[in-house]
Each structure stands twice: as structure tokens, then as C-alpha cells.
Design an enzyme around this catalytic site. Sequence first.
Site, PDB file in Angstrom:
ATOM      1  N   CYS A   1       1.552  -1.047 -17.882  1.00 35.07           N
ATOM      2  CA  CYS A   1       2.677  -0.850 -16.589  1.00 35.07           C
ATOM      3  C   CYS A   1       3.642  -1.816 -16.688  1.00 35.07           C
ATOM      4  O   CYS A   1       5.016  -1.411 -16.398  1.00 35.07           O
ATOM      5  CB  CYS A   1       1.924  -0.713 -15.350  1.00 35.07           C
TER       6      CYS A   1
ATOM      7  N   TYR B   1       0.482   6.169  -2.628  1.00 34.22           N
ATOM      8  CA  TYR B   1      -0.556   7.230  -2.315  1.00 34.22           C
ATOM      9  C   TYR B   1      -0.978   7.835  -3.697  1.00 34.22           C
ATOM     10  O   TYR B   1      -0.112   8.312  -4.582  1.00 34.22           O
ATOM     11  CB  TYR B   1       0.070   8.288  -1.550  1.00 34.22           C
TER      12      TYR B   1
ATOM     13  N   GLU C   1       8.462  10.032 -14.441  1.00 37.97           N
ATOM     14  CA  GLU C   1       8.004   8.842 -14.101  1.00 37.97           C
ATOM     15  C   GLU C   1       8.263   8.171 -15.484  1.00 37.97           C
ATOM     16  O   GLU C   1       7.417   6.792 -15.705  1.00 37.97           O
ATOM     17  CB  GLU C   1       6.448   9.093 -13.678  1.00 37.97           C
TER      18      GLU C   1
ATOM     19  N   HIS D   1      -0.782   8.131 -13.296  1.00 39.88           N
ATOM     20  CA  HIS D   1       0.331   8.290 -14.751  1.00 39.88           C
ATOM     21  C   HIS D   1      -0.762   8.479 -15.848  1.00 39.88           C
ATOM     22  O   HIS D   1      -2.082   8.009 -15.918  1.00 39.88           O
ATOM     23  CB  HIS D   1       1.028   7.126 -14.986  1.00 39.88           C
TER      24      HIS D   1
ATOM     25  N   ASN E   1      -2.282  -4.224  -7.025  1.00 36.26           N
ATOM     26  CA  ASN E   1      -1.029  -3.366  -6.829  1.00 36.26           C
ATOM     27  C   ASN E   1      -1.298  -2.205  -7.427  1.00 36.26           C
ATOM     28  O   ASN E   1      -0.397  -1.187  -7.415  1.00 36.26           O
ATOM     29  CB  ASN E   1       0.249  -3.940  -6.472  1.00 36.26           C
TER      30      ASN E   1
ATOM     31  N   HIS F   1       9.871   4.401  -2.289  1.00 35.88           N
ATOM     32  CA  HIS F   1      10.246   2.844  -2.609  1.00 35.88           C
ATOM     33  C   HIS F   1      10.713   2.925  -3.995  1.00 35.88           C
ATOM     34  O   HIS F   1      11.151   1.895  -4.389  1.00 35.88           O
ATOM     35  CB  HIS F   1       9.061   2.110  -2.220  1.00 35.88           C
TER      36      HIS F   1
ATOM     37  N   ASN G   1      -2.686   5.981  -5.936  1.00 32.77           N
ATOM     38  CA  ASN G   1      -2.771   4.782  -6.886  1.00 32.77           C
ATOM     39  C   ASN G   1      -3.847   4.081  -5.940  1.00 32.77           C
ATOM     40  O   ASN G   1      -3.583   3.449  -4.833  1.00 32.77           O
ATOM     41  CB  ASN G   1      -1.500   4.052  -6.899  1.00 32.77           C
TER      42      ASN G   1
ATOM     43  N   GLY H   1       0.915  -1.115   0.023  1.00 34.78           N
ATOM     44  CA  GLY H   1       0.112  -0.021  -0.094  1.00 34.78           C
ATOM     45  C   GLY H   1       0.776   1.257  -0.007  1.00 34.78           C
ATOM     46  O   GLY H   1       0.429   2.448   0.571  1.00 34.78           O
ATOM     47  N   LEU H   2       1.878   1.197  -0.864  1.00 36.62           N
ATOM     48  CA  LEU H   2       2.953   2.383  -0.642  1.00 36.62           C
ATOM     49  C   LEU H   2       2.726   3.726  -1.538  1.00 36.62           C
ATOM     50  O   LEU H   2       3.369   4.395  -1.441  1.00 36.62           O
ATOM     51  CB  LEU H   2       4.330   1.800  -1.090  1.00 36.62           C
TER      52      LEU H   2
ATOM     53  N   ALA I   1      -5.786   1.390  -6.430  1.00 36.72           N
ATOM     54  CA  ALA I   1      -5.730  -0.291  -6.065  1.00 36.72           C
ATOM     55  C   ALA I   1      -4.764  -0.561  -5.247  1.00 36.72           C
ATOM     56  O   ALA I   1      -4.910  -1.163  -4.441  1.00 36.72           O
ATOM     57  CB  ALA I   1      -5.338  -0.841  -7.297  1.00 36.72           C
ATOM     58  N   SER I   2      -3.386   0.125  -5.288  1.00 34.50           N
ATOM     59  CA  SER I   2      -2.475  -0.108  -4.392  1.00 34.50           C
ATOM     60  C   SER I   2      -2.998   0.220  -2.853  1.00 34.50           C
ATOM     61  O   SER I   2      -2.566  -0.457  -2.017  1.00 34.50           O
ATOM     62  CB  SER I   2      -1.274   0.819  -4.495  1.00 34.50           C
TER      63      SER I   2
END
EC number: 3.5.3.23
Length: 449
Positions: free
Chosen positions: A371, A23, A174, A250, A365, A137, A25, A20-21, A27-28
Site C-alpha cells: 500500500c 468501510y 483505486e 483492493h 489503519n 476522505h 477495510n 476508522g474511515l 484493520a481500519s
Amino acid sequence: MKSYEVNFDGLVGPTHNYGGLSYGNVASQSNSQQASNPREAARQGLAKMKALADMGFKQGVLAPQERPDVAALRRLGFSGSDAEVIQRAAREAMPLLVASCSASSMWVANAATVSPSADTADGRVHFTAANLNCKYHRSIEHPTTSRVLGAMFNDEKYFAHHAALPAVAQFGDEGAANHTRFCRAYGEAGVEFFVYGRSAFDSRYPAPQKYPARQTLEASQAVARLHGLSDDGVVYAQQNPAVIDQGVFHNDVISVGNGEVLFYHEDAFLETDAVLGQLRAKLASKGGNFQAICVPRAAVAVEDAVRSYLFNSQLLSREDGSMLLVVPEECRNNERVWAYLGQLTSQGGPVKEVKVFDLKQSMQNGGGPACLRLRVALKEAELAAVNQGVIMTATLYDTLLQWVDRHYRDRLGEADLADPQLLVECRTALDELTQILKLGSVYPFQRQP
């Protein structure tokens, strides 16, 4: 000379987990701390690579990163043996350990921006690794990304590599997730389309209010300069800040382009008419006929686009000139999206077929088909100069499946990340992988004296 678009897909790493890293996103964030299945995730990704290779598309593999990243934890003040560093981080700062274990490098659309030789001043293919500065990350990925890309595209006659942009918010980059290229043929000069979320130095540009805009105009301009692109072959567009605030972190979550076609949501961009006009005019100057396929919000709401990842699809050109759209299973499960895709393929436009893949482990994720791949347009001689160990074949597919089954766990929860044995497993697997893919010593643990 023939030319091709080659899709290099990220191989999911052994530490694939739901931290869950990310923010912004959706789904993540919503699947945070569920148990993951790294073995299934890697197999799902490999199945897509093999299926597209079997259909005649050029397909390669991009290796994952060493995780947990013990060196990153050491830079944050954790000391002792590798096992002690991991265990201390687990006790004192679990979020940092989770970040250091992220397998997010699988989403190689963020690995780099790539400009083909037909567009660049020196006639070489240019790569700039993305600094991914917005998320800690991911910000630790680019040194290894650069080494892996350098080992894959290692002939200086054909390939030029640039270091990531300065690691500050003003140059947040990105990679290819905010970059598309339009062309009549892959080997001919085209128009490179850079999409940004905000300007770092000009306050007149609007910006999102809820979620961060990860790509700046200034970063996109810097990459275009590094690659030696001419103004008549570049278009910059601002993504609609309102859709960033709805989870479109994105541009590849709200549009996808290939060849002469842009497939996009009605709400994707600011000043859409002006953007499309520039793309049409600049592509026409290079002999191309730009085609825009707009998905109206009345047919597919932004929320449905984000939930299904309709636009995080692969738009692929077949030999006969028609196009195939590769979508995740979630598109078939969304009634409105699936109905729209049925209309799209039956209305006589360039998209003739939709192919569905199960990528649930990645999707949970927040990463769909687009992606997972980095597109590189290559002429025949350039493709021959690529390290052939990374090109997907039936033999490589079988070898990688066996490698995954030998080394990957079938369940990984947050508590498992504190197990020092996971680091040993990961390094053992990657040491073997570098031999399979003929990459040499690209990982930090292989380069230690």
C-alpha cells in the site's frame, strides 16, 4: 539501456490518525479511535525506504497532503477563518473533520495507475491519478496528487499526466492497488493486468453483497485507453466478490505480481484458469515466461491473508534474477502464514528470501508494504529526468528523519484534530518539505493569492 523498477513510498503525514474511515477495510474499522503516533509512523515508513535503498533497490519518496483540508470543509458549508472552520466542524460534524484530517494519502498504491513507456503508444510513461471515488476522505486527494506527481515527473518529453476519471461510482478507480505489470525486463514491452470488482454498466457481472467493490471494469478500461495500451498487452480480471466481502478491498490484499511472477491466493479471482491462460499467452507473445505461484486456501485461509497482509507485500527482483518478498511483522506473528513462507523460500521457486518490517502504525489503519509504494518502471534516461530531490539517499533519509522529529507529534487522538494549531504545524512542516524535495508550490496553502 538499463531499466529499473523504482518504488516511490508515501511519506506518512503529520495528521496520521485512526479515524476508522474505510468501510470494507477490517484493520481500519477495528482500530478506530485509538490514539496514533504520527512520528513513529513516519519513521517506520522511512526505515523501510532506507533499508531497500541500502539493498540496492531504486527508491523514491512521495510527499503527503495538506491536512486538515480546510478548503474541503469550506466546500461543505463551514465558514470563517481557518481556525473557526476547524472548530465549527469539530462541534457540528466531527466525522467530516476526521475525514478532512486523514493521512490516507500515505498509501500511494492508490495515488495513480502508471504505464511504462515500453507499453504506451507514444513511448512516454503515463500517469492517471486515481479518483478514489468510493471514500470521501480519499476522493479529495487527487488534485494535490496530480500536482505532486507533476512536480516529480515534470519532463514532458518522457512523462504524460492525465486527470482523474469522472468522480462517479461508475468510474470508481483505486489506482495501482488493482494493477500489476508483467514483463521479461522492466524496459521491454509487458502485459498490464487490471483487476476490477464489478461492472458499472453490465448487470451480468457478479458483485459483492457486504462490502463495496471499489474498482469498476469501465474505469480500468478507460485508464488503458488513456495510456494508449494495445489489446495484446492488457488482461482484465474480476476479483472474487466473496473475498471482497471478507475484507479484500483492493487486489493488492490478495495478490502481488512482479517481473514474470504472479503470487496469488487460490480464491483471489473469478475464472482463474482463463485469467492465468491469458496472462501466460500474452506474456509469451512478448518473449516472457509467466509463472504463477498459487497459495492454497488449505495452507492460508483468506482470513489469515487479510489479518497478516501476506499479499500486501513487495515482490522485488534482485540482480541475480531471484526475488525478495517484503512482508509486515504481522506475517511472522501468524503461525500458518509464517509456516507457508518458510516452505515458499525453500521449495526452489523464484522467491528466495523474505524480509520483515515493522509497519504497525500503517498496518493498524489497514495498509501494508505494498500500500505504501507506487511502482514506476523507468529506463535510464527517464530516471535521470525524474526530479532528483525525491530519490532516496543517505543524506535525504537523515534530513527527513530530522524533519519528522522537528514537526510531528508522538500522540494524536480524535480530540487533537480540533486543535487549530495542528493545521499550523502541518503547513509549516509541508512548506519546509517542498524545499527539501524540490517540489515547488504543490499545496493549496502555498498557491493562495
